[in-house]
Design a protein around this motif. Structure first.
Motif, PDB file in Angstrom:
ATOM      1  N   VAL A  23     -51.056  29.508  69.779  1.00 13.82           N
ATOM      2  CA  VAL A  23     -52.147  29.860  68.859  1.00 13.82           C
ATOM      3  C   VAL A  23     -52.926  28.607  68.445  1.00 13.82           C
ATOM      4  CG1 VAL A  23     -52.687  30.720  66.549  1.00 13.82           C
ATOM      5  CG2 VAL A  23     -51.072  31.964  67.993  1.00 13.82           C
ATOM      6  N   PHE A  24     -52.211  27.566  68.063  1.00 12.34           N
ATOM      7  CA  PHE A  24     -52.879  26.340  67.616  1.00 12.34           C
ATOM      8  C   PHE A  24     -53.626  25.654  68.761  1.00 12.34           C
ATOM      9  CE2 PHE A  24     -50.494  26.824  63.759  1.00 12.34           C
ATOM     10  CZ  PHE A  24     -51.231  26.133  62.806  1.00 12.34           C
ATOM     11  N   GLN A  25     -53.024  25.611  69.934  1.00 15.81           N
ATOM     12  CA  GLN A  25     -53.697  24.996  71.069  1.00 15.81           C
ATOM     13  C   GLN A  25     -54.909  25.800  71.507  1.00 15.81           C
ATOM     14  OE1 GLN A  25     -50.647  24.462  74.029  1.00 15.81           O
ATOM     15  NE2 GLN A  25     -49.586  22.875  72.859  1.00 15.81           N
ATOM     16  N   PHE A  26     -54.800  27.111  71.428  1.00  9.49           N
ATOM     17  CA  PHE A  26     -55.911  27.988  71.794  1.00  9.49           C
ATOM     18  C   PHE A  26     -57.083  27.772  70.842  1.00  9.49           C
ATOM     19  CE2 PHE A  26     -57.968  32.125  72.600  1.00  9.49           C
ATOM     20  CZ  PHE A  26     -57.908  32.137  73.994  1.00  9.49           C
ATOM     21  N   ILE A  27     -56.778  27.728  69.556  1.00 15.35           N
ATOM     22  CA  ILE A  27     -57.823  27.461  68.552  1.00 15.35           C
ATOM     23  C   ILE A  27     -58.445  26.089  68.789  1.00 15.35           C
ATOM     24  CG2 ILE A  27     -58.240  27.064  66.090  1.00 15.35           C
ATOM     25  CD1 ILE A  27     -56.048  29.147  65.522  1.00 15.35           C
ATOM     26  N   GLN A  28     -57.605  25.120  69.094  1.00 13.34           N
ATOM     27  CA  GLN A  28     -58.094  23.763  69.331  1.00 13.34           C
ATOM     28  C   GLN A  28     -59.091  23.720  70.481  1.00 13.34           C
ATOM     29  OE1 GLN A  28     -55.204  20.406  69.687  1.00 13.34           O
ATOM     30  NE2 GLN A  28     -56.134  20.047  71.671  1.00 13.34           N
ATOM     31  N   ALA A  30     -60.813  26.223  71.814  1.00 10.84           N
ATOM     32  CA  ALA A  30     -62.006  27.006  71.495  1.00 10.84           C
ATOM     33  C   ALA A  30     -62.969  26.218  70.610  1.00 10.84           C
ATOM     34  CB  ALA A  30     -61.605  28.311  70.807  1.00 10.84           C
ATOM     35  N   ILE A  31     -62.447  25.476  69.647  1.00  9.64           N
ATOM     36  CA  ILE A  31     -63.295  24.668  68.754  1.00  9.64           C
ATOM     37  C   ILE A  31     -63.890  23.486  69.508  1.00  9.64           C
ATOM     38  CG2 ILE A  31     -63.278  23.152  66.729  1.00  9.64           C
ATOM     39  CD1 ILE A  31     -61.190  25.008  65.485  1.00  9.64           C
ATOM     40  N   SER A 156     -52.593  19.239  66.674  1.00  8.71           N
ATOM     41  CA  SER A 156     -53.814  20.047  66.799  1.00  8.71           C
ATOM     42  C   SER A 156     -54.755  19.829  65.628  1.00  8.71           C
ATOM     43  CB  SER A 156     -53.452  21.533  66.913  1.00  8.71           C
ATOM     44  OG  SER A 156     -52.722  21.795  68.092  1.00  8.71           O
ATOM     45  N   ILE A 160     -58.639  18.266  65.832  1.00  7.38           N
ATOM     46  CA  ILE A 160     -59.831  18.974  65.338  1.00  7.38           C
ATOM     47  C   ILE A 160     -60.568  18.145  64.293  1.00  7.38           C
ATOM     48  CG2 ILE A 160     -60.599  21.005  64.041  1.00  7.38           C
ATOM     49  CD1 ILE A 160     -58.254  22.527  65.410  1.00  7.38           C
ATOM     50  N   ILE A 315     -64.758  32.831  73.953  1.00  2.72           N
ATOM     51  CA  ILE A 315     -63.845  31.743  73.585  1.00  2.72           C
ATOM     52  C   ILE A 315     -64.559  30.398  73.530  1.00  2.72           C
ATOM     53  CG2 ILE A 315     -61.785  30.453  74.260  1.00  2.72           C
ATOM     54  CD1 ILE A 315     -60.705  32.987  75.517  1.00  2.72           C
ATOM     55  N   TYR A 316     -65.315  30.091  74.588  1.00  2.70           N
ATOM     56  CA  TYR A 316     -65.861  28.747  74.742  1.00  2.70           C
ATOM     57  C   TYR A 316     -67.323  28.607  74.327  1.00  2.70           C
ATOM     58  CZ  TYR A 316     -61.625  28.069  77.490  1.00  2.70           C
ATOM     59  OH  TYR A 316     -60.318  28.001  77.896  1.00  2.70           O
TER      60      TYR A 316
END
Length: 479
Positions: A23-28, A30-31, A156, A160, A315-316
């Protein structure tokens, strides 16, 4: 506690850690995809490539040999510990001096500071790495999970914050170093009960570990070139911007197997190592691992294949449409790769890492000419297709080695793989029908497509694969 119960309990904790870390890597990602240019991801990809290459030399397969031999001699462990620290310092120095040549190859001046920061990884990681091996050997997966979760969250968040502060590609590098520092400290804290370094350094005491690691080192070298030759060619021939697109597409496509498979294999190997003398037990366990991996990975990858055109912009953000066609190729690479991963557990459990070395050597001989020819002819799509063809060849050779190690398994494998394949095809058909009849633009349609796919696959699995009584039994084993 039985091996099955240990596996279920270990899998529970590693799954929790992986879910939170994902979850944290995915959010990272995407941001950062909205803050950084594709070239920044390409630059970091080159740095990661260099670090991954030197990691091959770092432990000489000690992680596998420690678990295989169930090593507990403090003098032997101390020698391995200090040997790793020396190798880490040596690698740091080599990267510092070789960075001008790497920069010259990729024609990217920004690589200089990125490589110099990245090389600090080797001054950090080996203070705690051996403790991690021992925690896995002792099946202390709750501690392993705690370490991974804490490190990922801190790393993460650091990445960010730095990206928003204008550190660009360095935000990824510094965040990674912070994450590894946190993990190293916790590895030492949790692992001190199993090992405290003695003032001992005698290479004669670790001869068996070194011999075990030679083939592992060779396999690592060939595996690195085999797995990364496409990225090396893209960075050199097409530039870091194109490598950025390629990297993002590949990362999204391998995301399921890079998160789920290590959970299974990380738990399975220490347990299989304890049953290395029973061929029937190994065969049965291998088939169970392969079956579980298929049911977990295939629906995620099939879903990504059919929804890539709507998931990527969501996402991107804008500007990453070029990755969609690449993702559709990499989905098949991931499916073939996930089926080949369990050979690792068999080869090391049987004490034959040399087989992995030979497998990667043959695959490399096939892949390099393919990548060069198809890359020069069709560009980045040609390289991705060459990667797919080489992965298919690798899987066929992989299964031949499995047959050699445990005997005939083809009939059971084909029976097991038939259901998840059929379930995925039905799921894809339903999502495709929705896209044709309703549409696929926007977050709502994307959400409905994902929900439809998940419900379809889950319903088919419950109807034709797992009963509620079996699920209840698994639940009780996890608690």
């Amino acid at each position: 506690m039985s091996n099955t119960t240990k596996a279920m309990n270990g899998g529970k904790w590693i799954t929790i850690a992986t879910a939170i870390s994902t979850v944290f890597q995915f959010i990272q990602v995407a941001i950062l995809a909205r803050l950084l240019e594709p070239s920044a991801f390409g630059i970091v990809s080159v740095s990661t490539l260099i670090i991954s290459f030197f990691q091959i030399f770092s432990n000489l397969g000690f992680s596998n040999s420690i678990i295989y031999k169930q090593e507990s001699d403090q003098k032997v462990l101390s020698t391995l510990y200090f040997l790793n620290l020396l190798v880490g310092v040596f690698i740091f120095i080599v990267i510092q001096f070789s960075s001008p040549y790497i920069i010259s190859f990729y024609h990217e001046p920004k690589l200089d500071r990125v490589l110099r920061f990245s090389s600090c990884y080797f001054l950090i990681v080996y203070f705690g790495q051996l403790y991690m091996f021992l925690l896995e050997k002792e099946l202390r997966f709750k501690s392993v999970a705690t370490i991974d979760i804490t490190g990922t969250i801190v790393g993460s968040l650091t990445t960010i914050v730095l990206a928003y502060s204008g550190f660009e590609e360095l935000s990824l590098i510094i965040g990674s170093l912070v994450m590894q520092t946190v993990k190293t400290v916790l590895q030492i804290v949790f692992g001190l009960k199993f090992f405290f370094p003695l003032l001992a350094f005698d290479l004669k005491n670790v001869q068996e570990h070194l011999r075990f690691g030679i083939y592992n080192l060779g396999d690592g070298l060939l595996g690195f070139i085999q797995a990364n030759s496409d990225s090396i060619f893209i960075g050199g021939m097409l530039g870091v911007k194109m490598l950025g697109y390629y990297t993002i597409a590949y990362q999204l496509s391998v995301f399921p197997i890079s998160k789920l498979n290590p959970i299974i294999l990380q738990v399975a190997y220490p347990i299989l190592a304890k049953m290395k003398d029973s061929n029937d037990a190994l065969k049965n366990s291998y088939l169970k691992i392969l079956d579980f991996i298929s049911y977990c990975n295939m629906p995620l990858l099939a879903g990504l294949f059919i929804t890539a055109d709507s998931v990527v912009p969501l996402i991107y953000g804008p500007g990453w449409d070029m990755t969609v066609d690449l993702i559709k190729i990499f989905v098949f690479v991931s499916i073939l790769s996930c089926l080949s991963h369990p050979l690792f557990t068999l080869a090391f459990s049987k004490g034959k890492p040399n087989l992995l070395f030979y497998l990667n050597l043959v695959t490399l001989i096939v892949k390099i000419p393919l990548v060069y020819w198809m890359g020069n002819t069709w560009g980045v799509m040609g390289i991705a297709t060459a990667f797919l063809l080489a992965t298919l060849f690798n899987l066929i050779a992989n299964f031949l080695l499995v047959h050699y190690l445990i005997g005939n398994f083809w009939e059971d494998f084909l029976k097991n793989i038939a259901k998840p394949t059929l379930f995925c095809l039905i799921m894809i058909g339903i999502i495709y029908a929705y896209k044709i009849l309703i549409g696929n633009d926007g977050i709502i349609n994307t959400g409905v497509e994902i929900a439809l796919g998940g419900i379809t696959y889950l319903a088919l699995t419950l109807a034709y694969k797992l009963s509620f009584s079996e699920l209840k039994a698994y639940r009780q084993a996890l608690l």
